[in-house]
Write a protein that holds these residues in place. Structure first.
Motif, PDB file in Angstrom:
ATOM      1  N   UNK A  81       0.917  -1.085  -0.117  1.00 54.68           N
ATOM      2  CA  UNK A  81      -0.008   0.026  -0.080  1.00 54.68           C
ATOM      3  C   UNK A  81       0.990   1.228   0.119  1.00 54.68           C
ATOM      4  N   UNK A  82       0.359   2.449  -0.128  1.00 58.58           N
ATOM      5  CA  UNK A  82       1.047   3.713  -0.308  1.00 58.58           C
ATOM      6  C   UNK A  82       1.311   4.200   0.987  1.00 58.58           C
ATOM      7  N   UNK A  89       6.220   9.571  -1.938  1.00 54.75           N
ATOM      8  CA  UNK A  89       5.386   8.427  -1.877  1.00 54.75           C
ATOM      9  C   UNK A  89       5.683   7.096  -2.353  1.00 54.75           C
ATOM     10  N   UNK A  90       5.629   6.018  -2.048  1.00 53.13           N
ATOM     11  CA  UNK A  90       5.906   4.789  -2.714  1.00 53.13           C
ATOM     12  C   UNK A  90       4.987   3.420  -2.202  1.00 53.13           C
ATOM     13  N   UNK A  91       4.947   2.659  -2.946  1.00 54.29           N
ATOM     14  CA  UNK A  91       4.405   1.238  -2.716  1.00 54.29           C
ATOM     15  C   UNK A  91       5.128   0.490  -1.685  1.00 54.29           C
ATOM     16  N   UNK A 275      -6.468   0.794  -5.075  1.00 54.25           N
ATOM     17  CA  UNK A 275      -5.554   1.883  -4.354  1.00 54.25           C
ATOM     18  C   UNK A 275      -6.044   2.127  -3.054  1.00 54.25           C
ATOM     19  N   UNK A 276      -4.780   2.133  -1.952  1.00 54.71           N
ATOM     20  CA  UNK A 276      -5.079   2.805  -0.567  1.00 54.71           C
ATOM     21  C   UNK A 276      -3.555   3.627  -0.144  1.00 54.71           C
ATOM     22  N   UNK A 277      -3.870   4.063   1.098  1.00 55.89           N
ATOM     23  CA  UNK A 277      -2.710   4.719   1.482  1.00 55.89           C
ATOM     24  C   UNK A 277      -2.982   4.836   3.084  1.00 55.89           C
ATOM     25  N   UNK A 278      -1.623   5.130   3.686  1.00 60.86           N
ATOM     26  CA  UNK A 278      -1.699   5.238   5.117  1.00 60.86           C
ATOM     27  C   UNK A 278      -2.464   6.297   5.678  1.00 60.86           C
ATOM     28  N   UNK A 279      -3.332   7.321   4.887  1.00 59.17           N
ATOM     29  CA  UNK A 279      -4.028   8.360   5.153  1.00 59.17           C
ATOM     30  C   UNK A 279      -5.430   8.123   4.923  1.00 59.17           C
ATOM     31  N   UNK A 280      -5.797   7.113   4.445  1.00 56.84           N
ATOM     32  CA  UNK A 280      -7.237   6.877   3.609  1.00 56.84           C
ATOM     33  C   UNK A 280      -7.878   6.052   4.523  1.00 56.84           C
ATOM     34  N   UNK A 281      -9.219   6.523   5.033  1.00 57.31           N
ATOM     35  CA  UNK A 281     -10.151   5.812   5.624  1.00 57.31           C
ATOM     36  C   UNK A 281     -11.519   6.279   5.048  1.00 57.31           C
ATOM     37  N   UNK A 282     -12.679   5.947   6.025  1.00 63.07           N
ATOM     38  CA  UNK A 282     -13.826   6.044   5.332  1.00 63.07           C
ATOM     39  C   UNK A 282     -14.823   6.384   6.766  1.00 63.07           C
ATOM     40  N   UNK A 283     -16.342   6.586   6.083  1.00 66.10           N
ATOM     41  CA  UNK A 283     -17.149   6.596   7.184  1.00 66.10           C
ATOM     42  C   UNK A 283     -18.582   6.162   6.142  1.00 66.10           C
ATOM     43  N   UNK A 284     -19.426   5.756   6.916  1.00 67.05           N
ATOM     44  CA  UNK A 284     -20.491   5.237   6.366  1.00 67.05           C
ATOM     45  C   UNK A 284     -22.017   5.848   6.460  1.00 67.05           C
ATOM     46  N   UNK A 285     -23.054   5.766   5.500  1.00 67.99           N
ATOM     47  CA  UNK A 285     -24.032   6.542   5.511  1.00 67.99           C
ATOM     48  C   UNK A 285     -25.381   5.541   5.217  1.00 67.99           C
ATOM     49  N   UNK A 286     -26.297   5.829   5.405  1.00 66.11           N
ATOM     50  CA  UNK A 286     -27.646   4.883   5.111  1.00 66.11           C
ATOM     51  C   UNK A 286     -28.873   5.865   4.930  1.00 66.11           C
TER      52      UNK A 286
END
Length: 288
Positions: A81-82, A89-91, A275-286
């Protein structure tokens, strides 16, 4: 799973007004005006009432998902991952959500921090498991700032301690060179571990009008919206135009960023194919 907040539907003008681009151009930030022009022109949008996670999904919550169904993230399957190291930046082989700073790192003490190294596919898989979905870009921006334009979720004044950004850790940063020097010193001291903070660490001063937390900084957040321009004739950075129709919109900025990249209207665009990195996450909706 953490609490969800009910966001009453409404209308707003998504994006950035012209004076905001003027302000960015005058400010002590390193990016050219064209970099931000995919935020323009403002376009009227209406969102229906929906529910949104108060906080980004945490390590503890993501672990429950993995333990329940044996899921392996894209980074684990691909083997990398990045990560941003001393050479940029690197893999990085062996970097994934369980080893956020690469091999030899772990999640000790990070249960309530946002999970990172999350791809678009990982985020959608978790959301489906939880009976939810990812928010649209329109829902995300509306939840972050409400019906009226504001620069950051809490308003238009920056104090430096309302959100987890690079400036929270390093003090005021105005050039990429200063940022790199700070980050290289951090890597040499503790390795390339992401500087996330426990969700809700900035609760109160950093809340959105609806009570959502960490919508500026901490981790970038995936939305379900395919990258597009608010108007097809918008002049923008060529990399953004190349992403349209192919990538997904990412919002919120992260712990790595200056104040200018954690604004409510700031957009970046991510490859949804693993693709992903050490700074990427998320939250959910409904839906309501």
């Amino acid at each position: 799973m953490g609490p969800m907040l009910r966001i009453p539907g409404g209308s707003f003008a998504i994006g950035t007004p012209p004076w905001m681009l003027d302000w960015l151009e005058r400010s002590d930030q390193p990016l050219p005006r064209i970099w931000f022009q995919d935020e323009t022109p403002q376009v009227n949008r209406t969102v229906a009432t929906f529910h949104l996670d108060r906080d980004p999904v945490t390590v503890r919550e993501f672990r429950a998902f993995v333990d329940d169904c044996g899921y392996r993230t894209d980074a684990e399957r691909r083997g990398f991952s990045m990560v941003y190291g001393v050479d940029g930046w690197g893999d990085w082989d062996g970097a994934h959500w369980r080893s956020p700073g690469g091999p030899g790192t772990n999640l000790d003490g990070l249960d309530e921090h946002p999970v990172v190294h999350i791809s678009y596919g990982d985020a959608t898989a978790y959301a489906k498991w939880a009976g939810n979905r990812l928010p649209t870009e329109e829902e995300w921006e509306y939840a972050a700032r409400g019906p009226q334009f504001r620069i950051w979720p809490w308003g238009d004044d920056w104090g430096g301690h309302e959100a987890n950004t690079a400036e929270h850790h390093a003090g005021t940063l105005t050039t990429l060179d200063a940022w790199r020097k700070w980050w290289i010193a951090m890597v040499e001291q503790q390795g390339a571990m992401p500087l996330t903070t426990a969700v809700g660490s900035f609760a109160g001063p950093g809340d959105s009008p609806f009570g959502c937390r960490d919508m500026a900084g901490n981790v970038y957040e995936w939305t379900s919206t395919r990258s597009y321009l608010y108007h097809p004739a918008t002049e923008c950075d060529p990399t953004v135009r190349a992403a349209t129709g192919r990538y997904r919109v990412i919002r919120g900025g992260s712990w790595m960023n200056f104040r200018y990249q954690v604004r409510c209207a700031e957009r970046i665009h991510g490859d949804p194919h693993g693709w992903s990195s050490f700074a990427h996450g998320f939250r959910c909706a409904r839906d309501d």
